[in-house]
Motif scaffolding. Structure first.
Motif, PDB file in Angstrom:
ATOM      1  N   PRO A   1       0.828  -1.214   0.000  1.00 29.83           N
ATOM      2  CA  PRO A   1       0.000   0.000   0.000  1.00 29.83           C
ATOM      3  C   PRO A   1       0.861   1.263   0.000  1.00 29.83           C
ATOM      4  O   PRO A   1       2.018   1.242   0.438  1.00 29.83           O
ATOM      5  CB  PRO A   1      -0.784  -0.104   1.312  1.00 29.83           C
ATOM      6  N   ILE A   2       0.289   2.348  -0.486  1.00 29.02           N
ATOM      7  CA  ILE A   2       0.966   3.638  -0.394  1.00 29.02           C
ATOM      8  C   ILE A   2       0.856   4.131   1.051  1.00 29.02           C
ATOM      9  O   ILE A   2       0.149   3.531   1.860  1.00 29.02           O
ATOM     10  CB  ILE A   2       0.365   4.672  -1.372  1.00 29.02           C
ATOM     11  N   MET A   3       1.547   5.216   1.384  1.00 28.40           N
ATOM     12  CA  MET A   3       1.439   5.818   2.712  1.00 28.40           C
ATOM     13  C   MET A   3       0.894   7.230   2.555  1.00 28.40           C
ATOM     14  O   MET A   3       1.369   7.991   1.706  1.00 28.40           O
ATOM     15  CB  MET A   3       2.798   5.877   3.401  1.00 28.40           C
ATOM     16  N   VAL A   4      -0.111   7.554   3.371  1.00 31.98           N
ATOM     17  CA  VAL A   4      -0.710   8.881   3.349  1.00 31.98           C
ATOM     18  C   VAL A   4      -0.867   9.392   4.779  1.00 31.98           C
ATOM     19  O   VAL A   4      -0.898   8.620   5.725  1.00 31.98           O
ATOM     20  CB  VAL A   4      -2.094   8.883   2.656  1.00 31.98           C
ATOM     21  N   ARG A   5      -0.926  10.705   4.883  1.00 33.79           N
ATOM     22  CA  ARG A   5      -1.265  11.317   6.169  1.00 33.79           C
ATOM     23  C   ARG A   5      -2.469  12.209   5.932  1.00 33.79           C
ATOM     24  O   ARG A   5      -2.731  12.638   4.803  1.00 33.79           O
ATOM     25  CB  ARG A   5      -0.098  12.094   6.772  1.00 33.79           C
ATOM     26  N   ALA A   6      -3.195  12.458   6.995  1.00 36.11           N
ATOM     27  CA  ALA A   6      -4.377  13.304   6.873  1.00 36.11           C
ATOM     28  C   ALA A   6      -3.943  14.747   6.664  1.00 36.11           C
ATOM     29  O   ALA A   6      -3.052  15.246   7.343  1.00 36.11           O
ATOM     30  CB  ALA A   6      -5.238  13.189   8.124  1.00 36.11           C
ATOM     31  N   GLY A   7      -4.564  15.393   5.707  1.00 33.48           N
ATOM     32  CA  GLY A   7      -4.337  16.804   5.451  1.00 33.48           C
ATOM     33  C   GLY A   7      -5.665  17.525   5.612  1.00 33.48           C
ATOM     34  O   GLY A   7      -6.651  16.947   6.071  1.00 33.48           O
ATOM     35  N   LYS A   8      -5.694  18.754   5.210  1.00 34.21           N
ATOM     36  CA  LYS A   8      -6.917  19.539   5.296  1.00 34.21           C
ATOM     37  C   LYS A   8      -7.837  19.151   4.143  1.00 34.21           C
ATOM     38  O   LYS A   8      -7.556  19.462   2.990  1.00 34.21           O
ATOM     39  CB  LYS A   8      -6.566  21.023   5.224  1.00 34.21           C
ATOM     40  N   ASP A   9      -8.897  18.411   4.423  1.00 34.70           N
ATOM     41  CA  ASP A   9      -9.889  17.968   3.432  1.00 34.70           C
ATOM     42  C   ASP A   9      -9.324  17.049   2.355  1.00 34.70           C
ATOM     43  O   ASP A   9      -9.916  16.921   1.287  1.00 34.70           O
ATOM     44  CB  ASP A   9     -10.555  19.167   2.757  1.00 34.70           C
TER      45      ASP A   9
END
Length: 82
Positions: free
Chosen positions: A42-50
Motif C-alpha cells: 500500500p501507499i502511505m498517506v497522512r491526513a491533510g486539510k480535506d
C-alpha cells in the motif's frame, strides 16, 4: 501491524517536490505488474486539510490511476514531529 484503509485516488494530494520524481516508464511497468499480480504494498498517506497527503508511493498511486481505479489501499501514518 498497521491496517490499511481505502482512499479515493482523487483525494490524494501529491506535493510538488514528490511529483518531480515521477518516472512515466516506471508507472507503466508497475501498472503491468499490478494487472498481473495485484498491488503488494500500500501507499502511505497522512491526513491533510480535506484531503490525504502522499507520504510514499507516487508510482503506485499513478499506476492505479492509469489503470482507471478510483480507490487505492494506503497506510494512514502520522505526520513527523519536528
Amino acid at each position: 501491524m498497521q491496517r490499511t484503509i481505502r482512499v479515493p485516488i482523487a483525494d490524494v494530494y501529491v506535493p510538488a517536490k514528490r511529483r518531480k520524481t515521477l518516472d512515466d516508464g516506471r508507472v507503466e511497468q508497475l501498472a503491468e505488474e499490478i494487472l498481473e499480480a495485484g498491488m503488494n504494498t500500500p501507499i502511505m498517506v497522512r491526513a491533510g486539510k480535506d484531503q490525504w497527503v502522499l507520504v510514499e508511493g507516487l508510482h503506485r498511486l499513478e499506476a492505479q490511476r492509469a489503470l482507471g481505479e478510483s480507490e487505492i489501499e494506503a497506510f494512514h501514518v502520522q505526520p513527523r514531529q519536528h
